[in-house]
Design an enzyme around this catalytic site. Structure first.
Site, PDB file in Angstrom:
ATOM      1  CD  GLU A   1      -2.728  -1.426   2.533  1.00 37.23           C
ATOM      2  OE1 GLU A   1      -2.620  -0.484   3.247  1.00 37.23           O
ATOM      3  OE2 GLU A   1      -3.270  -2.384   2.739  1.00 37.23           O
TER       4      GLU A   1
ATOM      5  CG  ASP B   1     -12.523  -9.291   2.783  1.00 36.74           C
ATOM      6  OD1 ASP B   1     -12.528  -8.551   2.009  1.00 36.74           O
ATOM      7  OD2 ASP B   1     -11.947  -9.170   3.647  1.00 36.74           O
TER       8      ASP B   1
HETATM    9  O1  9MR Z   1      -7.283  -8.375   8.635  1.00 38.46           O
HETATM   10  C1  9MR Z   1      -6.213  -7.459   9.240  1.00 38.46           C
HETATM   11  C2  9MR Z   1      -6.920  -6.966  10.819  1.00 38.46           C
HETATM   12  O2  9MR Z   1      -6.693  -8.016  11.535  1.00 38.46           O
HETATM   13  C3  9MR Z   1      -5.967  -5.932  11.209  1.00 38.46           C
HETATM   14  O3  9MR Z   1      -6.516  -5.452  12.321  1.00 38.46           O
HETATM   15  C4  9MR Z   1      -5.812  -4.838  10.110  1.00 38.46           C
HETATM   16  C5  9MR Z   1      -4.948  -3.635  10.822  1.00 38.46           C
HETATM   17  O4  9MR Z   1      -4.685  -2.877   9.685  1.00 38.46           O
HETATM   18  O5  9MR Z   1      -5.161  -5.293   8.999  1.00 38.46           O
HETATM   19  C6  9MR Z   1      -6.029  -6.423   8.330  1.00 38.46           C
HETATM   20  O6  9MR Z   1      -5.369  -6.709   7.236  1.00 38.46           O
HETATM   21  C7  9MR Z   1      -4.871  -5.673   6.191  1.00 38.46           C
HETATM   22  C8  9MR Z   1      -3.930  -6.095   5.424  1.00 38.46           C
HETATM   23  O7  9MR Z   1      -2.717  -6.378   6.259  1.00 38.46           O
HETATM   24  C9  9MR Z   1      -3.565  -5.278   4.277  1.00 38.46           C
HETATM   25  N1  9MR Z   1      -4.613  -5.053   3.481  1.00 38.46           N
HETATM   26  C10 9MR Z   1      -5.860  -4.649   4.209  1.00 38.46           C
HETATM   27  C11 9MR Z   1      -6.225  -5.639   5.241  1.00 38.46           C
HETATM   28  C12 9MR Z   1      -7.524  -5.439   6.022  1.00 38.46           C
HETATM   29  O8  9MR Z   1      -7.540  -4.123   6.338  1.00 38.46           O
END
Ligand code: 9MR
Length: 372
Positions: A177, A287
């Site tokens: 990102e 998702d």
């Molecule tokens: O699924 C992840 C969640 O458990 C965390 O709290 C969150 C915090 O930033 O990150 C989520 O995963 C992310 C992933 O690492 C990068 N792309 C977006 C995902 C969803 O937010």
């Protein structure tokens, strides 16, 4: 109502709803003895060389999670994770704040467990992630470091984490990102880009390559499923890096979708232009969330639209030769990040909280089987 009857009626209703919206769901095909009817799991339905993955739940910001860490504790979850998938992505367990909680201390246990589980179940692992603006520990973001010190910290972290799993991680999301939605590098909120400048991206790839020359090194982002300003920015950046000989191997799209918005129809076209640069491509975090105000249950039409979106994501990947890895961001609503982050939205995964398979599951399985 028994689980089976619920499922049967949901499938029938989903097929009807699919016809209504013109969606090409063939959710029930696999169970009717269509192509690949003997494939009982996603991984067995997949064509040779194509991996189907899931994020491994745990360690997130699910502050109100009413459950213990699922991966070590939930036996049904573990069983399905091993049985259904051929690739695993730690959802949080390899992120900085988790794996490197203090300056001089790493916490490898949970990541080690995932890598070991993957070995035992003949699964590959996608490492996630090394250079990101989120989920960095306070010691790092609030520390008083010079640029030279920060550079050294990143270099050591990459050498240590990538080196530890050398030979056991198939693909690494090295840079996650790095662009905002308008296609501008995140030079304010990304600590590394802000303090060290954009050149640090190339260094991160070089350091990761040195630590594990066989791992495929990726850029990964959301909102880049289609052709747009952000994916254009990736195309330009990666072309430049390749020209400079930086070891970038892949570009992946996350695929966090919502039934509120249209489907990114140009997914395959977009992936293909990265493949044309000689890159691997992948779909890494799929998702499909839906509106569920006041705790409502999904309607058959919502489940059908969700199945359609999952299926088209998979078809987009299958249409591109270098897209050999398709991962869902969790496979059960029981542990999904979605309701925690999006109030009144949810049910985004392919199985219910009780591990009942939704139309989306069957849509993926029959699409995989048809591709064999
Ligand atoms: O699924 C992840 C969640 O458990 C965390 O709290 C969150 C915090 O930033 O990150 C989520 O995963 C992310 C992933 O690492 C990068 N792309 C977006 C995902 C969803 O937010």
């Amino acid at each position: 109502m028994t689980a089976l009857r619920t499922l049967t009626s949901v499938l029938a209703a989903a097929a009807a709803a699919a016809a209504l919206v013109g969606a090409p769901v063939h959710a029930a095909d696999a169970d009717r003895g269509g192509p690949g009817h003997h494939a009982k799991t996603l991984r067995h339905a997949a064509p040779p060389g194509f991996v189907i993955g899931s994020a491994v739940a745990g360690g997130g910001h699910h502050v109100d999670q009413p459950y213990p860490d699922p991966f070590p504790n939930d036996r049904v979850y573990r069983h399905l994770l091993g049985k259904e998938f051929s690739s695993l992505s730690p959802e949080n367990q390899m992120k900085w704040e988790f794996i490197h909680p203090e300056h001089d201390r790493y916490r490898f246990g949970p990541a080690d467990d995932i890598v070991r589980f993957a070995r035992q179940h003949h699964q590959v692992v996608r490492g996630h992630t090394l250079l990101w603006h989120n989920q960095n520990p306070a010691w790092l973001t609030e520390g008083d470091f010079t640029a030279a010190e920060l550079r050294g910290i990143l270099r050591d972290h990459i050498a240590t984490v990538v080196g530890r799993y050398r030979g056991r991680i198939d693909q690494w999301d090295v840079a996650n990102e790095v662009f905002d939605d308008s296609g501008r590098l995140r030079t304010t909120d990304n600590l590394w880009l802000r303090e060290l400048g954009p050149g640090i991206i190339a260094d991160a790839f070089r350091w990761a390559h040195r630590a594990d020359p066989h791992a495929q090194l990726f850029f990964n982002d959301y909102g880049v499923e289609g052709v747009n300003a952000k994916s254009d920015a990736y195309l330009a950046l990666i072309s430049d890096l390749l020209d400079e000989g930086v070891p970038v191997d892949g570009f992946s799209v996350q695929g966090h979708l919502s039934t509120r918005y249209g489907f990114p129809d140009d997914l395959a076209t977009n992936l293909q232009r990265f493949a044309d640069l000689g890159l691997q491509t992948a779909v890494t975090e799929v998702d499909v969330r839906m509106d569920l105000p006041d705790g409502a249950e999904p309607t058959p039409a919502q489940l059908a639209q969700q199945a359609d979106y999952y299926q088209r994501m998979l078809e987009g990947c299958l249409a591109v030769d270098t897209c050999r890895s398709f991962t869902v961001w969790g496979f059960t609503d029981k542990y999904s990040w979605v309701p925690v982050f999006f109030p009144d939205e949810g049910a985004a995964t392919i199985m219910t909280e009780d591990f009942e398979r939704k139309p989306a599951y069957y849509a993926l399985r029959s699409t995989l089987a048809d591709a064999t």
